[in-house]
Enzyme design. Structure first.
Site, PDB file in Angstrom:
ATOM      1  N   GLY A  40       3.796   6.805   1.271  1.00 40.57           N
ATOM      2  CA  GLY A  40       3.612   7.184  -0.044  1.00 40.57           C
ATOM      3  C   GLY A  40       3.690   8.546  -0.519  1.00 40.57           C
ATOM      4  O   GLY A  40       3.644   9.506   0.572  1.00 40.57           O
ATOM      5  N   SER A  41       3.823   9.012  -1.782  1.00 50.37           N
ATOM      6  CA  SER A  41       3.884  10.459  -2.037  1.00 50.37           C
ATOM      7  C   SER A  41       2.860  11.554  -1.451  1.00 50.37           C
ATOM      8  O   SER A  41       3.152  12.426  -1.036  1.00 50.37           O
ATOM      9  CB  SER A  41       4.017  10.719  -3.558  1.00 50.37           C
ATOM     10  OG  SER A  41       2.487  10.235  -3.981  1.00 50.37           O
ATOM     11  N   GLU A  43       1.031  11.267   1.285  1.00 54.78           N
ATOM     12  CA  GLU A  43       1.172  11.389   2.688  1.00 54.78           C
ATOM     13  C   GLU A  43       2.452  12.353   3.012  1.00 54.78           C
ATOM     14  O   GLU A  43       2.500  12.524   4.410  1.00 54.78           O
ATOM     15  CB  GLU A  43       1.292   9.969   3.226  1.00 54.78           C
ATOM     16  CG  GLU A  43       0.061   9.212   3.238  1.00 54.78           C
ATOM     17  CD  GLU A  43       0.179   8.168   1.528  1.00 54.78           C
ATOM     18  OE1 GLU A  43       1.096   7.533   1.537  1.00 54.78           O
ATOM     19  OE2 GLU A  43      -0.772   8.771   1.004  1.00 54.78           O
ATOM     20  N   GLU A  62       1.000  -2.572   3.176  1.00 52.47           N
ATOM     21  CA  GLU A  62      -0.165  -1.917   4.041  1.00 52.47           C
ATOM     22  C   GLU A  62      -0.982  -2.887   4.826  1.00 52.47           C
ATOM     23  O   GLU A  62      -1.378  -2.376   5.902  1.00 52.47           O
ATOM     24  CB  GLU A  62      -0.907  -1.349   2.871  1.00 52.47           C
ATOM     25  CG  GLU A  62      -0.313  -0.088   2.300  1.00 52.47           C
ATOM     26  CD  GLU A  62       0.538  -0.298   1.028  1.00 52.47           C
ATOM     27  OE1 GLU A  62       0.853  -1.282   0.975  1.00 52.47           O
ATOM     28  OE2 GLU A  62       0.875   0.553   0.303  1.00 52.47           O
ATOM     29  N   HIS A  85      -1.199   4.702   2.043  1.00 57.27           N
ATOM     30  CA  HIS A  85      -1.462   5.626   0.531  1.00 57.27           C
ATOM     31  C   HIS A  85      -2.828   5.562  -0.064  1.00 57.27           C
ATOM     32  O   HIS A  85      -3.492   4.883   0.637  1.00 57.27           O
ATOM     33  CB  HIS A  85      -0.318   4.806  -0.466  1.00 57.27           C
ATOM     34  CG  HIS A  85       0.098   5.547  -1.675  1.00 57.27           C
ATOM     35  ND1 HIS A  85       0.132   7.095  -1.743  1.00 57.27           N
ATOM     36  CD2 HIS A  85       0.234   5.289  -2.805  1.00 57.27           C
ATOM     37  CE1 HIS A  85       0.285   7.580  -2.772  1.00 57.27           C
ATOM     38  NE2 HIS A  85       0.477   6.452  -3.439  1.00 57.27           N
ATOM     39  N   HIS A 292     -19.824 -21.804  10.651  1.00 55.49           N
ATOM     40  CA  HIS A 292     -18.941 -21.931   9.759  1.00 55.49           C
ATOM     41  C   HIS A 292     -19.585 -22.841   8.502  1.00 55.49           C
ATOM     42  O   HIS A 292     -19.214 -22.444   7.329  1.00 55.49           O
ATOM     43  CB  HIS A 292     -17.307 -22.485  10.009  1.00 55.49           C
ATOM     44  CG  HIS A 292     -16.601 -22.383   9.165  1.00 55.49           C
ATOM     45  ND1 HIS A 292     -15.209 -23.188   9.172  1.00 55.49           N
ATOM     46  CD2 HIS A 292     -16.486 -21.916   7.980  1.00 55.49           C
ATOM     47  CE1 HIS A 292     -14.548 -22.926   8.211  1.00 55.49           C
ATOM     48  NE2 HIS A 292     -15.188 -22.040   7.486  1.00 55.49           N
ATOM     49  N   GLY A 411     -11.111 -14.909  10.174  1.00 53.25           N
ATOM     50  CA  GLY A 411     -10.738 -16.041   9.479  1.00 53.25           C
ATOM     51  C   GLY A 411      -9.849 -15.629   8.423  1.00 53.25           C
ATOM     52  O   GLY A 411      -9.593 -16.412   7.595  1.00 53.25           O
TER      53      GLY A 411
END
Length: 541
Positions: A40-41, A43, A62, A85, A292, A411
């Site tokens: 991204g810009s 970075e 991402e 980003h 669960h 999960g």
């Protein structure tokens, strides 16, 4: 007398390195030379003049990037570096950041931030309260107060990520920091193993030695800490069956071993039923226990005592019964082995093996995985994300031991395909033989199908095996637990018309479809012996 001008001249000060130079030097010391990212810009300044001894692994979304880094870190045993980003990119990545947290995978997650000079104006693409966004699913989060603090923040992030319990950390870095002056961070060692308390360990050893019929429940931490071979010896010395803990994210004990007792379900009553008759339960590297659904009654059979050994103090703290010891698994199990003095005990009953599955048309998942078990090689590893078929996999595709199996502890779907990419890349880095088999459900695959692109670009030795049953099987099969009538389908759980061969070829990967049981072994062998990555879609009932 006139003094020469040279006598007033001081040596020129040594120029300080930039933040970029100091960070790259630090990463080299930490043996981190691979960056997983989706650019991204904010970075871009990090990657100007990107050095030739570093590698950038591109993911097309991402969350895929984080999943790849997770698999890579688990394969190499070292923290992996992820670059995202700002706010939107971190938001996209949160599903697999959550999974990395539950997997206890060491990740250094960096995110771009807008330039410090315009942050007061709430600029476009900035992250407000950047360090709060990934919480609580990172161990530590920081946006350094000064540009020159960035290298030291990353050094701290690395050590926090690698300390038990391992996990992801987060550092937000403004775009204009990278060219600012900073100081090099000198490498340092930080001990990461936790020795067991000798007095408490003595109590565990005494309980194990005096038990009439002990059982061991092993989880993810056993393989992560390199303790499985020690556990095999411990089980054999005590003649204790070993059960795999509910929802274990790695193979915890060789599943063809004579003392393997099977898998515990994530249900309180069923766990009590499975452990009936044991007077001591020793839980290693796992919660006691992970559930669960709601349950009632005791957590253990009547008369049974429990000891738990984990490297996570929080996990030990919330365990609702029994006693816990916080320690590194390889140290604790090794010490228990040295303290072995068991009485004569009978051999535990061997776990029942299923009858061979018959060929049918359409193929049953049991038959497909049975054939896959026959044709795979011993050195192959399995990354699984097919929750609707996990019980069948556990019965038909036994895992061999250390480093043979990986899945998500959270999960959360979308982990398996990119994790397989990262795992294959990491195993390649470590010089390990064998192919990575990504066993993925049709519904699960669509959360991170972009991972196929990276696998194809890197020409990795991966076979993606897609179990296409045209539905969210786990949800349909689990519906009766939540009050659905037999055969009643929850809304939105059918998945007709997905074409995985076309999806794979569209991202540059060879792919085939298999629906004939008489040709299945031949089709799977071809997929497992392909020169590069490939996908095989198994059409199952």
């Amino acid at each position: 007398m006139t003094l020469s001008s040279s006598s007033n001249t001081s040596p020129a000060p040594t120029p300080r390195p930039t933040v970029r130079e100091a960070v790259l030097r630090l990463l080299r010391h930490l043996h981190i030379d691979t960056v997983f990212g989706n650019p991204g810009s904010t970075e871009l300044p990090m990657f100007r003049d990107f050095p030739s001894d570093f590698r950038y692994v591109l993911g097309l979304q991402e969350s895929v990037v984080v999943g790849m880094a997770d698999g890579y870190a688990q394969a190499t045993g070292n923290a992996a570096l992820v670059n995202l980003h700002s706010a939107a990119g971190v938001g996209h990545a949160m599903g697999n950041i959550f999974t990395a947290f539950k997997n206890q995978t060491p990740l250094i997650v960096t995110a771009g931030q807008q330039a410090r000079s315009i942050l007061p104006f709430d600029p476009f693409l900035s992250a407000m309260q950047a360090t709060d966004l990934p919480k609580p699913y990172v161990k530590w989060a920081c946006e350094p107060a000064r540009a020159e603090d960035v290298p030291r923040a990353l050094a701290r992030a690395y050590h926090v990520a690698m300390q038990a319990p391992r996990g992801p950390v987060f550092v937000s870095i403004p775009a204009d920091d990278w060219d600012q002056p900073a100081d090099h961070v000198e490498p340092r060692q930080v001990s990461r193993s936790m020795a067991p308390d000798p007095a408490v360990l003595c109590q565990v050893a005494d309980a194990l030695n005096s038990a009439r019929r002990p059982a061991i429940v092993a989880g993810t931490g056993v393989d992560r800490d390199g303790a499985m071979d020690l556990l095999v010896q411990l089980a054999e010395r005590h003649r204790a069956p070993v059960y795999t803990a509910p929802m274990s994210a790695r193979c915890a004990f060789p599943e063809t071993h004579r003392f393997f007792g099977g898998f515990l379900p994530a249900m309180r009553e069923r766990i009590v039923e499975k452990l009936a008759g044991h007077d001591l339960v020793l839980v290693l590297g796992a919660p006691a226990f992970l559930y669960h659904v709601e349950g009632q009654g005791p957590h253990l059979p009547q008369g049974a005592a429990l000891w738990q050994i984990v490297d996570d103090p929080q996990m030990a703290a919330w365990t609702p019964f029994g006693n816990s010891l916080v320690a590194s698994l390889h140290l604790a199990v090794g010490a228990l082995l040295q303290a072995c003095n068991p009485p004569q005990r009978p051999l535990p009953a061997a776990a029942a093996r299923p009858e061979p599955a018959a060929a049918s048309s359409p193929m049953e998942v049991a038959y497909a995985l049975q054939v896959l078990n026959v044709v795979r090689r011993e050195e192959d590893v399995v990354v699984e994300e097919a929750p609707g078929s996990r019980g069948v996999m556990q019965a038909r595709l036994p895992m061999a031991g250390p480093g043979s199996f990986y899945t998500m502890a959270s999960g959360g779907l979308g982990y398996g395909m990119p994790a397989a990419v990262g795992l294959a890349l990491g195993r390649q880095r470590m010089g390990l033989k064998g192919r990575t088999i990504a066993l993925i459900g049709d519904g699960s695959s669509m959360y991170s199908i972009q991972a196929l692109y990276t696998a194809a670009q890197l020409a990795l030795p991966i076979t993606f095996v897609i179990l296409n049953n045209r539905r969210y099987a786990a949800l349909q099969d689990f519906a009766p637990v939540f009050g659905f009538a037999p055969g009643e389908k929850p809304a939105g759980t059918d998945l007709p018309e997905l074409d995985f061969v076309s999806l794979a070829r569209g991202q540059g990967m060879e792919a085939t479809r298999a629906d004939d049981p008489s040709r299945l072994a031949e089709d799977l062998r071809a997929a497992l012996n392909a020169p590069g990555p490939c996908l095989i879609e198994l059409v199952v009932a």
